[in-house]
Design a protein around this motif. Structure first.
Motif, PDB file in Angstrom:
ATOM      1  N   THR B  11       0.802  -1.214   0.000  1.00 46.18           N
ATOM      2  CA  THR B  11       0.000   0.000   0.000  1.00 46.18           C
ATOM      3  C   THR B  11       0.835   1.264   0.000  1.00 46.18           C
ATOM      4  N   PHE B  12       2.130   1.121  -0.247  1.00 42.01           N
ATOM      5  CA  PHE B  12       2.936   2.336  -0.226  1.00 42.01           C
ATOM      6  C   PHE B  12       3.614   2.578  -1.571  1.00 42.01           C
ATOM      7  N   LEU B  13       4.036   3.812  -1.785  1.00 41.67           N
ATOM      8  CA  LEU B  13       4.775   4.207  -2.976  1.00 41.67           C
ATOM      9  C   LEU B  13       6.070   4.885  -2.538  1.00 41.67           C
ATOM     10  N   ILE B  14       6.978   4.937  -3.490  1.00 38.41           N
ATOM     11  CA  ILE B  14       8.243   5.609  -3.229  1.00 38.41           C
ATOM     12  C   ILE B  14       8.183   7.020  -3.808  1.00 38.41           C
ATOM     13  N   GLY B  15       8.704   7.968  -3.068  1.00 35.03           N
ATOM     14  CA  GLY B  15       8.806   9.320  -3.579  1.00 35.03           C
ATOM     15  C   GLY B  15      10.230   9.822  -3.446  1.00 35.03           C
ATOM     16  N   SER B  16      10.553  10.860  -4.233  1.00 32.29           N
ATOM     17  CA  SER B  16      11.872  11.470  -4.068  1.00 32.29           C
ATOM     18  C   SER B  16      11.739  12.971  -4.244  1.00 32.29           C
ATOM     19  N   ALA B  17      12.721  13.688  -3.760  1.00 30.10           N
ATOM     20  CA  ALA B  17      12.697  15.142  -3.875  1.00 30.10           C
ATOM     21  C   ALA B  17      14.123  15.663  -3.922  1.00 30.10           C
ATOM     22  N   ALA B  18      14.308  16.752  -4.648  1.00 30.93           N
ATOM     23  CA  ALA B  18      15.615  17.399  -4.670  1.00 30.93           C
ATOM     24  C   ALA B  18      15.774  18.226  -3.404  1.00 30.93           C
ATOM     25  N   ILE B  19      16.970  18.194  -2.850  1.00 27.87           N
ATOM     26  CA  ILE B  19      17.298  19.068  -1.729  1.00 27.87           C
ATOM     27  C   ILE B  19      18.579  19.801  -2.096  1.00 27.87           C
ATOM     28  N   VAL B  20      19.004  20.720  -1.273  1.00 30.37           N
ATOM     29  CA  VAL B  20      20.233  21.450  -1.576  1.00 30.37           C
ATOM     30  C   VAL B  20      21.392  20.464  -1.658  1.00 30.37           C
ATOM     31  N   GLY B  21      21.971  20.360  -2.821  1.00 26.28           N
ATOM     32  CA  GLY B  21      23.147  19.500  -2.981  1.00 26.28           C
ATOM     33  C   GLY B  21      22.846  18.029  -2.921  1.00 26.28           C
ATOM     34  N   GLY B  22      21.589  17.624  -3.117  1.00 28.98           N
ATOM     35  CA  GLY B  22      21.359  16.193  -3.020  1.00 28.98           C
ATOM     36  C   GLY B  22      19.929  15.771  -3.281  1.00 28.98           C
ATOM     37  N   VAL B  23      19.580  14.627  -2.696  1.00 27.85           N
ATOM     38  CA  VAL B  23      18.296  14.008  -2.970  1.00 27.85           C
ATOM     39  C   VAL B  23      17.766  13.342  -1.693  1.00 27.85           C
ATOM     40  N   ALA B  24      16.437  13.301  -1.599  1.00 27.32           N
ATOM     41  CA  ALA B  24      15.790  12.631  -0.473  1.00 27.32           C
ATOM     42  C   ALA B  24      14.822  11.582  -1.005  1.00 27.32           C
ATOM     43  N   PHE B  25      14.770  10.448  -0.326  1.00 25.21           N
ATOM     44  CA  PHE B  25      13.832   9.389  -0.701  1.00 25.21           C
ATOM     45  C   PHE B  25      12.936   9.060   0.489  1.00 25.21           C
ATOM     46  N   GLY B  26      11.697   8.704   0.147  1.00 25.47           N
ATOM     47  CA  GLY B  26      10.788   8.262   1.194  1.00 25.47           C
ATOM     48  C   GLY B  26       9.854   7.207   0.660  1.00 25.47           C
ATOM     49  N   LEU B  38       7.292  14.037   0.765  1.00 33.23           N
ATOM     50  CA  LEU B  38       8.550  14.587   0.252  1.00 33.23           C
ATOM     51  C   LEU B  38       8.316  15.813  -0.615  1.00 33.23           C
ATOM     52  N   LYS B  39       7.091  15.945  -1.136  1.00 31.84           N
ATOM     53  CA  LYS B  39       6.775  17.102  -1.984  1.00 31.84           C
ATOM     54  C   LYS B  39       5.601  17.830  -1.351  1.00 31.84           C
ATOM     55  N   PRO B  40       5.878  18.550  -0.301  1.00 28.83           N
ATOM     56  CA  PRO B  40       4.781  19.154   0.455  1.00 28.83           C
ATOM     57  C   PRO B  40       4.031  20.196  -0.365  1.00 28.83           C
ATOM     58  N   ALA B  41       2.768  20.352  -0.030  1.00 29.57           N
ATOM     59  CA  ALA B  41       1.954  21.365  -0.689  1.00 29.57           C
ATOM     60  C   ALA B  41       2.460  22.753  -0.307  1.00 29.57           C
ATOM     61  N   GLU B  42       1.977  23.708  -1.026  1.00 34.25           N
ATOM     62  CA  GLU B  42       2.425  25.078  -0.787  1.00 34.25           C
ATOM     63  C   GLU B  42       2.194  25.469   0.675  1.00 34.25           C
ATOM     64  N   GLY B  43       3.152  26.096   1.250  1.00 31.26           N
ATOM     65  CA  GLY B  43       3.014  26.517   2.637  1.00 31.26           C
ATOM     66  C   GLY B  43       3.492  25.480   3.631  1.00 31.26           C
ATOM     67  N   ALA B  45       6.436  23.112   4.835  1.00 32.46           N
ATOM     68  CA  ALA B  45       7.878  23.049   4.660  1.00 32.46           C
ATOM     69  C   ALA B  45       8.450  21.668   4.966  1.00 32.46           C
ATOM     70  N   ALA B  46       7.570  20.796   5.458  1.00 34.05           N
ATOM     71  CA  ALA B  46       8.085  19.529   5.960  1.00 34.05           C
ATOM     72  C   ALA B  46       8.681  18.662   4.852  1.00 34.05           C
ATOM     73  N   LEU B  47       9.838  18.133   5.114  1.00 33.36           N
ATOM     74  CA  LEU B  47      10.449  17.128   4.247  1.00 33.36           C
ATOM     75  C   LEU B  47      10.744  15.952   5.159  1.00 33.36           C
ATOM     76  N   ASN B  48      10.086  14.844   4.920  1.00 35.20           N
ATOM     77  CA  ASN B  48      10.199  13.720   5.834  1.00 35.20           C
ATOM     78  C   ASN B  48      10.711  12.472   5.132  1.00 35.20           C
ATOM     79  N   PRO B  49      11.979  12.456   4.810  1.00 34.61           N
ATOM     80  CA  PRO B  49      12.536  11.325   4.072  1.00 34.61           C
ATOM     81  C   PRO B  49      12.993  10.209   5.000  1.00 34.61           C
ATOM     82  N   PHE B  50      13.235   9.058   4.427  1.00 34.56           N
ATOM     83  CA  PHE B  50      13.907   7.985   5.160  1.00 34.56           C
ATOM     84  C   PHE B  50      15.382   7.888   4.747  1.00 34.56           C
TER      85      PHE B  50
END
Lengths: 154, 745
Positions: B11-26, B38-43, B45-50
């Motif tokens: 029931t889960f999916l993998i997501g990724s996001a660019a961060i300063v100088g790198g990448v985050a996966f969750g 990992l791709k929070p809506a506007e407003g 700020a949370a980035l919650n990677p593993f």
């Protein structure tokens, strides 16, 4: 009310009332937080430190009564240069929550200084004042035996 | 190991996001009401990677409370296994409070259903319904659920990160991804070229994350092998930071004194306290008082000098009256009938009937680290530092307490000096937040005395069990149990969510209704006592009650049937669920069980199924000149898949010792509305000289992975009681056992 203490070989000037227990001088004044508060009534051993090599409950020693040089867990060894007993603790993967382990190690170190090769009964006697709610006792016992063996070798 | 079908259904999916100088996966759940964390809506700020990879290296997130159970080590190993990094060479952090880190397994396990009979379908349903954990923002560590929750999700996060980094390398090198290998945080090309993950991170962030199959268990490097715990050196050198060790510039030290009757405060006079050297402030908290000082001990001394008049308790003031209330719950209809096999209303003809009533007391958690939290309030922001099992709830309740939005609160979770369920509560953090609000821009650490901690717990509920059983031809033919207690789940949900849970309460009967015993007429009913005594989750929760109630009575039935108690259980288990029987057989063989013991020696067996894990224990007691000592113990458990044998062994022994501590000495009683036990001399525990020499066998017969943190606790109590019966002929039907026997202290 200024008191001079020697802790882990370093001199400290402490400005606190005479009756403040050594535990709270170490933790809140000096910033040595490796020594833990557990009960405040000498019933758990979490606050065990050495004064002139003797294991004492630092929650029961008022600042004005500190009669010698104090050694805390930080003075026993560091992550990069652990004491033999600490290496034995890591070898046996003793700690669970880990909160009582500073006191356990200080108590065990004093035992080994006096009784280099303790029997199980001697370990029982020396360690029964140190509470561990995670129940790590079998590994503490094994680590004490291992440390005794290593200290004999060296 | 996950089957292919299971992965397809996950029931889960993998997501990724660019961060300063790198990448985050969750890895996030599909059936979630919130977007990809990992791709929070506007407003937002949370980035919650593993997994986070940047120029500083690789960081893994283990957003579960490390309270001694080794979760940080094994959680990181799940990711590292697939990511091909060495756990020694990466940073492992807890991370912020985040709904993205919710625990699906905790809620899945709250579904009615025996658990051990879960079909694949039911297992899937439990996973899907786990989405309610998300709804409630349940980043909770508890219920022995971390490995169930993380087992597939964390490996998938690691695998996806690895394949995506390989794809970035493949594009750079102009080769096929399949030709690349990974090890030690690097991608390796066939020609020997190596690229560190950090050098690929920015490129990987531009790619869609690649999903891949998980490696079979036969290829595991880390999982299944005992890993050095990541917290071990710190905890051995006094350098691991617990909540109570947080030190901030300009920090003040405070303590609190709340009503020992869990009620209101009529008046207080602090005139003796305010002038004490080192005291900086006395704060009226409405239901108690706080003192802020330059030293914790001084704050505690000042609190003692305050004269307070407390209001009455919101529950009957004496223990006997409280038990009378619990007993009166039997007079109303049952809250649940979660097992009703055959017809338990009548005793089969010709069978021998027996009846017994059992009682267990309230219990405190008594974590070695007393409750504490540190807070810094600036008027527009609040920071909380604490060892806690529920950071999202902590943030929410602290925000409410100081009148801020939850987004203005940051929770920094430290190591926990014991949790056992106590640190899933938010009260200690909320008190720190309220004290900090009166000291703007000054960090304040609020530490409770041991006495305050023991008198202000959320106790394991007391309970009464009434059993009727019948045996015939050496077999159990009837087991009818009625269990009455306060519902801790209703209270906890009420505190967490503001609305108590309703409906049939599984926890009150957990460990009884789902005992994997085949008995033709088998009924378990639960009755809820309406009382305001504060109760909560205590290591193993319902089964900590029902293990003793049910399995002690099963022992009585075995004796009434003229059968060996281990054999009697084994026959019932074999007919119901083979993994349960295998635990009993294993513990029988390990202990050399013969059913007979020499004079002066007693042995008892205990068996429980809890949190998906069957555990059998044999305990041996010896009479030494009239004093009884617990000499040896043998434990056999089945976790389905063992990720770290050393940690599981430690949890089994520790869980057993926690249960034996309660069985021997643990009791919280009330007088004049106040808890009578104040400190360890009144509430002792197993110590070095009273802990048994223990052997542990860890089996892998069952289909699903299950937890290790709690299941070692419940069987210890009946096993000890049964051993004492074997030794003395006295059947103790209430705890603690030191009221009935001269136990070594």
């Amino acid at each position: 009310m200024s008191t001079q203490l020697t802790i882990n070989g370093k001199s400290h000037q402490v400005d606190l009332p005479d009756e403040v227990p050594l535990l709270w001088v170490l933790r809140d004044e000096i910033g040595l937080t490796g020594t833990k508060f557990g009960c405040g009534v000498a019933a758990c051993g979490a606050c065990t430190v050495h004064i002139d090599g003797e294991a004492v409950r630092s929650c029961q020693v008022p600042l004005s009564d500190v009669w010698g040089d104090v050694t805390t867990i930080e003075g026993l060894g560091t992550p990069d240069a652990m004491a033999v007993i600490q290496e034995a603790w890591v070898e046996h993967q003793v700690a669970q929550c880990g909160y009582c382990q500073s006191g356990q190690i200080m108590q065990a170190a004093a035992l080994l200084a006096e009784t280099p090769n303790p029997t199980d009964a001697e370990i029982d006697d020396a360690m029964q004042g140190n509470l561990c709610r995670c129940g790590t006792y079998p590994r503490i016992r094994a680590a004490i035996h291992t440390a005794a063996g290593k200290m004999k070798e060296s | 190991m996950a089957s292919l079908g299971k992965i397809a259904r996950r029931t889960f999916l993998i997501g990724s996001a660019a961060i300063v100088g790198g990448v985050a996966f969750g890895a996030y759940y599909v059936t979630r009401p919130a977007p990809n964390p990992l791709k929070p809506a506007e407003g937002e700020a949370a980035l919650n990677p593993f997994v986070l990879i940047d120029q500083q290296g690789v960081t893994l997130f283990a957003p579960r409370a490390e309270m001694g159970q080794g979760v940080r080590t094994t959680w990181a190993a799940l990711i590292a296994e697939e990511l091909d990094v060495d756990p020694d060479a990466v940073r492992i952090l807890h991370g912020p409070a985040a709904t993205a880190y919710y625990n699906t397994a905790l809620v899945g396990d709250a579904l009615p259903g025996k658990g051990y009979d879960k079909s694949d379908f039911m297992h899937g349903v439990a996973e899907t319904l786990g989405v309610f954990g998300k709804v409630m923002g349940m980043q909770v560590t508890g219920g022995s659920t971390s490995m169930i929750d993380g087992f597939e999700r964390m490996r998938a996060a690691g695998a996806s990160a690895r394949e995506t980094l390989k794809e970035a390398a493949a594009q750079r090198l102009g080769v096929d991804r399949q030709s690349l290998r990974t090890a030690n945080g690097k991608v390796m090309a066939p020609d020997g070229a190596e690229i560190a993950y950090g050098d690929l991170a920015v490129a990987a962030a531009a790619l869609d994350p690649i999903e891949t199959e998980l490696r079979p268990a036969t290829e595991w490097r880390l999982l299944g092998k005992s890993q050095p715990r990541v917290d071990m050196v710190g905890k051995t050198t006094g350098t691991a930071e617990f909540g109570i060790d947080v030190r901030l510039d300009g920090m003040k030290f405070a303590s609190v004194r709340m009503s020992p009757r869990h009620g209101g405060m009529i008046r207080f006079d602090a005139s003796q306290a305010t002038g004490m050297p080192g005291v900086e402030k006395v704060i009226d908290l409405g239901t108690g008082v706080a003192v802020v000082a330059n030293n914790t001990w001084i704050a505690m001394q000042a609190l003692d000098a305050i004269d307070v008049e407390w209001d009455e308790a919101p529950y009957p003031p004496e223990t006997d009256q409280i038990f009378a209330e619990i007993a009166s719950a039997f007079d109303s209809g049952p809250n649940s009938t979660m097992r009703d096999d055959g017809d338990a209303t009548k005793t089969p003809e010709g069978a021998t009937e027996l009846r017994a009533e059992y009682r267990v007391p309230y219990l405190a958690h008594a974590t070695m680290e007393p409750m504490n939290a540190t807070a810094l309030y600036s008027g527009t922001r609040l920071d909380i530092w604490s060892g806690n099992q529920a950071p999202v709830f902590t943030a929410r309740h602290c925000a409410d307490a100081v009148g801020l939005e939850v987004e203005a609160v940051d929770v920094h979770t430290t190591y926990l000096g014991g949790g056992f369920g106590r640190r899933g509560e938010v009260d200690f953090a909320v008190l720190a937040a309220r004290v900090a609000r009166e000291m703007p821009d000054t960090p304040v650490q609020v530490t409770w005395s041991r006495e305050e901690d023991m008198q202000h717990d959320f106790y394991r509920p007391a309970a009464i069990g009434r059993f009727r059983g019948a045996v015939q031809d050496g077999k159990a033919v009837l087991l009818d149990g009625d269990i009455a207690a306060q519902s801790c789940s209703q209270q906890v949900m009420g505190r967490w969510l503001g609305a108590p849970a309703v409906g049939p309460d599984k926890i009150t009967v957990d460990g009884a209704f789902n005992a994997p015993y085949a008995i033709p007429n088998f009924r378990i009913r639960g009755y809820l006592a309406e009382l305001a005594v504060p109760v909560g989750f205590w290591r193993s929760v319902g089964p900590s009650v029902n293990g003793f109630l049910l399995d002690s009575f099963v022992d009585e039935m075995a004796h009434a049937a003229g059968r060996d108690p281990l054999d009697f259980r084994l026959q019932m288990a074999r007919a119901e669920w083979e993994p349960a029987a295998a635990c009993l057989e294993t513990v029988r063989d390990m202990s050399g069980w013969t059913g007979k013991t020499p004079d002066g020696v007693g042995r008892g067996v205990g068996f429980t199924y809890s949190f998906g894990t069957p555990v059998a224990q044999v305990i041996e007691v010896v009479d030494e000149d009239g004093t009884i000592r617990i000499n040896k113990a043998w434990i056999a458990c089945d976790l389905g898949i063992v990720l770290d044998r050393s940690i599981v062994e430690a949890q089994m022994i520790g869980g057993m010792n926690y249960g034996l501590s309660a069985a021997c000495y643990g009791e919280i009683t009330f007088s004049d509305g106040e808890v009578e036990q104040l400190n360890f001399p009144d509430y002792d525990a197993i110590r070095m000289h009273t802990a048994p020499v223990t052997e542990v066998a860890i089996l892998e017969n069952k289909a699903y992975i299950s937890g290790a943190g709690e299941p070692g606790t419940p069987p210890s109590m009946p096993a000890l009681g049964n051993a004492l019966f074997d030794l003395t002929g006295t059947r103790a039907r209430d705890l603690p056992l030191n009221k009935h026997f001269d136990l070594l202290i």
